[in-house]
Design an enzyme around this catalytic site. Structure first.
Site, PDB file in Angstrom:
ATOM      1  N   SER A  82      13.843   2.402  13.354  1.00  0.00           N
ATOM      2  CA  SER A  82      12.539   1.489  12.859  1.00  0.00           C
ATOM      3  C   SER A  82      11.456   2.463  12.534  1.00  0.00           C
ATOM      4  O   SER A  82      11.365   3.639  13.382  1.00  0.00           O
ATOM      5  CB  SER A  82      12.172   0.250  13.719  1.00  0.00           C
ATOM      6  OG  SER A  82      13.338  -0.756  13.931  1.00  0.00           O
ATOM      7  N   ILE A  83      10.546   2.167  11.992  1.00  0.00           N
ATOM      8  CA  ILE A  83       9.077   2.906  11.985  1.00  0.00           C
ATOM      9  C   ILE A  83       7.973   1.879  12.366  1.00  0.00           C
ATOM     10  O   ILE A  83       7.991   0.786  12.055  1.00  0.00           O
ATOM     11  CB  ILE A  83       8.902   3.491  10.703  1.00  0.00           C
ATOM     12  CG1 ILE A  83       8.864   2.391   9.524  1.00  0.00           C
ATOM     13  CG2 ILE A  83      10.122   4.265  10.087  1.00  0.00           C
ATOM     14  CD1 ILE A  83       8.441   2.856   8.193  1.00  0.00           C
ATOM     15  N   LYS A 115       6.432   1.860   0.175  1.00  0.00           N
ATOM     16  CA  LYS A 115       7.451   1.016   1.231  1.00  0.00           C
ATOM     17  C   LYS A 115       7.969  -0.058   0.472  1.00  0.00           C
ATOM     18  O   LYS A 115       7.393  -1.192   0.341  1.00  0.00           O
ATOM     19  CB  LYS A 115       6.555   0.435   2.355  1.00  0.00           C
ATOM     20  CG  LYS A 115       7.593  -0.262   3.540  1.00  0.00           C
ATOM     21  CD  LYS A 115       6.488  -0.575   4.684  1.00  0.00           C
ATOM     22  CE  LYS A 115       7.421  -1.219   5.865  1.00  0.00           C
ATOM     23  NZ  LYS A 115       7.937  -2.355   5.368  1.00  0.00           N
ATOM     24  N   LYS A 315       0.374  -0.616   6.101  1.00  0.00           N
ATOM     25  CA  LYS A 315       0.613  -1.917   5.251  1.00  0.00           C
ATOM     26  C   LYS A 315      -0.685  -2.586   4.834  1.00  0.00           C
ATOM     27  O   LYS A 315      -1.695  -2.565   5.605  1.00  0.00           O
ATOM     28  CB  LYS A 315       1.524  -2.886   6.235  1.00  0.00           C
ATOM     29  CG  LYS A 315       2.832  -2.356   6.560  1.00  0.00           C
ATOM     30  CD  LYS A 315       3.664  -3.356   7.303  1.00  0.00           C
ATOM     31  CE  LYS A 315       4.323  -4.363   6.422  1.00  0.00           C
ATOM     32  NZ  LYS A 315       5.276  -5.076   7.146  1.00  0.00           N
ATOM     33  N   CYS A 427       5.828 -40.762   7.593  1.00  0.00           N
ATOM     34  CA  CYS A 427       6.429 -41.988   6.914  1.00  0.00           C
ATOM     35  C   CYS A 427       7.567 -42.389   7.932  1.00  0.00           C
ATOM     36  O   CYS A 427       8.287 -41.724   8.423  1.00  0.00           O
ATOM     37  CB  CYS A 427       7.016 -41.462   5.644  1.00  0.00           C
ATOM     38  SG  CYS A 427       8.300 -42.970   5.142  1.00  0.00           S
TER      39      CYS A 427
END
Length: 679
Positions: A82-83, A115, A315, A427
């Site tokens: 992962s990063i 990305k 990001k 409802c």
């Protein structure tokens, strides 16, 4: 066979490969799609007439003729880690400081690349030929998807030499994705076939790669862009920038927006410039990845247990656009809750056209002071469902009507009730058609009974036609009844019947999760199934006995007891038994009662894990005597943090709660116990 035919076949292959290279790598096609298809068809015809000329790497051999039986698991020669990621400049500068400190003051150069929002894969070439394509999976082990990857025209079956020497082993890492136009096209076809459409291109890409029939994958026109390397023997270059250049020569495409920066300031400038144009790209991105360029520098920096120290993803924050609120619809959920959805004047955000947004509940509507015709600001971040973040009050039309809570159910017309001290409106009519549809969709979903081919549109038709009103009715369906539905073919009907038949083997926990009992999700269902072992045993339990089970509190106990004793719940269970759905479950033998390493401990999982799926590790925690919680508090024993851990990790640090990596968690419980997650 004349020599000219063999030469023509070789020439056609060279031409087709050359035009693929121009189209996918250099982005400068020289012929039209129609002319390309003519070349390919000529080659197909010649190879049919002369099958002895067919080779495995011929452009005609991309798509297999038959589906495979299943996916094999393969181990990556070099793990796909992962990063880490960040959303602000300060963190990016801190990353740069850590890098320079790790390099003892040496100044690194960086490479920036988009990305891409797709599925990470590794392509392995031996002697220049594609021999394996595998998904990232858990980092060390992934699925063999070679049969599907071969259908993707941007993935070369044979690497081009182009004046270079190709290493004996080359692993190229990258992203398989679907561009926006193809996403809209394929999703429309899926919807027209009566299946549930996908929420975004990434999910559709992932779902497509899981198909066993490569012919279906080929029709969906997936694409590939490279962004890294795995095992390369021998490595012919000394930096990532050089790597990009050489793999392009070999015929592998890389993002055109990839660029090199001499320092962090130049990198940040590239990130800000890319943010201005990323919405115009034909594919989805949610940031830029910043990598140390020098391979020697990378080796010196090394990695943590979850991520390399030489890369980080920046990001972007949520995108916002103003638009007009045309009105509000109230959707009815499986438990009767009414959820407001805003109908919007279509607006383009983050590569997709948004025409509706969630409004959460009546309290949120009042907080925003929403009126019909208001100009609203719509926000969308990555895969998050678009929502209205604010109202531009000074643009409100004169006489605009405020949005009010409904007094009747929009589906069945029955009066609605507002739950005390909550913003929720319900409802209370159990026969409400929309409730029935939502309950059936939940029952058939992947995490419950997993009746894959019984999609949303088909369920709507079956309920509207009166064919299905209860869970048990699903098991009474016949192929002939299905063929009466709109756009239902022989094969689709048989697929549904097969999926229904397969669901009969699901365990008690999956059935309990699918019944839609309030407060009973997959984890609670698993705990109940393990403890009681059968529907009859749960039905016979008192509220006190239910609440006495570890992790089952009074609210859950009351809800479960009510379901098994109210007329509707009793009828649902009786009908399921009538059609043969009455599974039993033995208590998992994780260890003896005196040998539960997590007994009495509350554990929180956050982030993306490399070794476990989320449901696997949560079940494992329960089997080992612990409680898998969804929130961090002072009562939390410890947190297991994977990649991209967010607010839960911050909360744990704030409260001083112990934080473990996956490896530390495995060491804590013992490797032999960790294996139980797969059982």
């Amino acid at each position: 066979m004349s020599e000219s035919i063999e030469k023509r076949v070789h020439k056609l292959r060279d031409q087709i490969n050359h035009h693929n290279y121009l189209y996918y790598v250099e982005s400068r096609p020289q012929i039209s799609d129609r002319d390309f298809d003519k070349l390919l068809q000529e080659l197909i015809d010649l190879e049919k007439a002369h099958p002895e000329l067919i080779t495995p790497d011929s452009p005609t051999q991309r798509v297999g003729e038959q589906p495979i039986e299943g996916f094999k698991q393969v181990r990556h020669a070099v793990p796909m880690m992962s990063i880490d990621n960040t959303y602000d400049e300060a963190s990016l500068r801190e990353f740069d400081e850590r890098v320079r400190k790790g390099l003892a003051g040496d100044a690194p150069h960086y490479v920036l690349e988009p990305k891409i929002d797709g599925t990470a894969v590794s392509l392995r070439y031996e002697d220049g030929r594609l021999v394996l394509a595998a998904t990232r999976g858990r980092g060390n082990v992934g699925d063999d998807i070679t049969h599907n990857a071969r259908t993707i025209r941007s993935i070369p079956l044979t690497l081009r030499k182009d004046g270079t020497t190709i290493p004996k082993v080359v692993e190229v890492r990258g992203e398989i994705y679907m561009d926006n136009a193809d996403f809209q096209r394929v999703n429309k076809q899926i919807e027209e076939a009566g299946e549930e459409p996908y929420a975004n291109p990434r999910n559709l890409t992932s779902g497509t790669l899981k198909r066993l029939d490569p012919r279906i994958v080929a029709q969906r026109k997936l694409r590939f862009l490279a962004h890294g390397s795995g095992q390369v023997e021998p490595m012919p270059v000394h930096s990532y920038w050089e790597w990009i250049r050489i793999i392009q020569k070999w015929g592998l495409p890389v993002p055109r927006e990839t660029q090199r920066a001499k320092d962090v300031d130049e990198a940040l400038e590239a990130i800000h410039q890319f943010e201005k144009v990323r919405g115009t790209l034909p594919f989805q991105t949610d940031g830029m990845v910043m990598k140390v360029d020098s391979f020697d520098h990378r080796k010196r920096l090394g990695a943590t247990s979850k991520a390399p120290r030489w890369v980080i993803a920046y990001k972007y924050e949520a995108e916002q656009q103003p638009t007009t609120l045309k009105g509000v619809r109230w959707q009815v959920g499986k438990g009767g809750n009414l959820t407001p959805v805003g109908d919007l004047e279509p607006v383009f955000i983050g590569g997709v056209t948004v025409s509706k947004a969630t409004l959460h509940n009546i309290d949120q509507i009042k907080r925003l002071d929403l009126h019909e015709g208001d100009t609203v600001v719509v926000e969308r971040a990555g895969e998050v469902i678009p929502y209205v973040s604010q109202v531009v009050a000074d643009k409100r039309p004169k006489g605009a009507k405020a949005i009010e809570a409904p007094k009747k159910c929009p589906s069945c017309g029955a009066p609605v009730e507002k739950e005390t001290d909550t913003p929720y409106i319900r409802c209370v009519n159990p026969a409400c058609p929309d409730q029935i549809k939502e309950r059936l969709r939940w029952f058939c979903a992947r995490g419950q009974m997993d009746i894959e081919n019984l999609g949303e549109k088909i369920i709507d038709q079956l309920v509207d036609a009166g064919r299905v009103k209860t869970f048990a009715d699903i098991y009474r369906l016949t192929k002939e009844q299905l063929l009466e539905m709109e756009r239902m073919g022989e094969k689709s009907a048989q697929n549904i019947i097969d999926a229904i038949h397969d669901s009969r083997t699901r365990g008690l926990d999956r059935l309990l999760a699918g019944l839609g009992i309030r407060h009973v999700g997959n984890r609670v269902a698993y705990v109940l199934a393990c403890h009681f072992g059968s529907l009859d045993a749960i039905a016979a339990a008192t509220c006190e006995q239910l609440s006495g089970v570890h992790e089952i509190g009074e609210i859950i106990a009351d809800s479960v007891h009510d379901f098994f004793h109210n007329p509707a719940g009793k009828h649902a269970i009786a009908e399921l038994k009538e059609v043969g759905i009455d599974p039993e479950m033995e208590k998992p033998a994780a260890a003896s009662d005196g040998d539960l390493p997590l007994a009495g401990q509350t554990v929180v999982i956050t982030g993306t894990l490399a070794k476990f799926q989320r449901d696997e590790i949560e079940r494992l925690i329960v089997r080992l005597g612990g409680k898998a919680s969804g929130s961090v508090s002072k009562k939390t024993s410890f947190v297991v943090a994977g990649a991209k851990a967010g607010s839960k990790l911050d909360k744990a640090r704030e409260l001083g709660v112990a934080i473990l990596t996956e490896d530390e968690f495995v060491a804590k419980i013992g490797p032999d116990k960790a294996k139980l997650a797969r059982e």
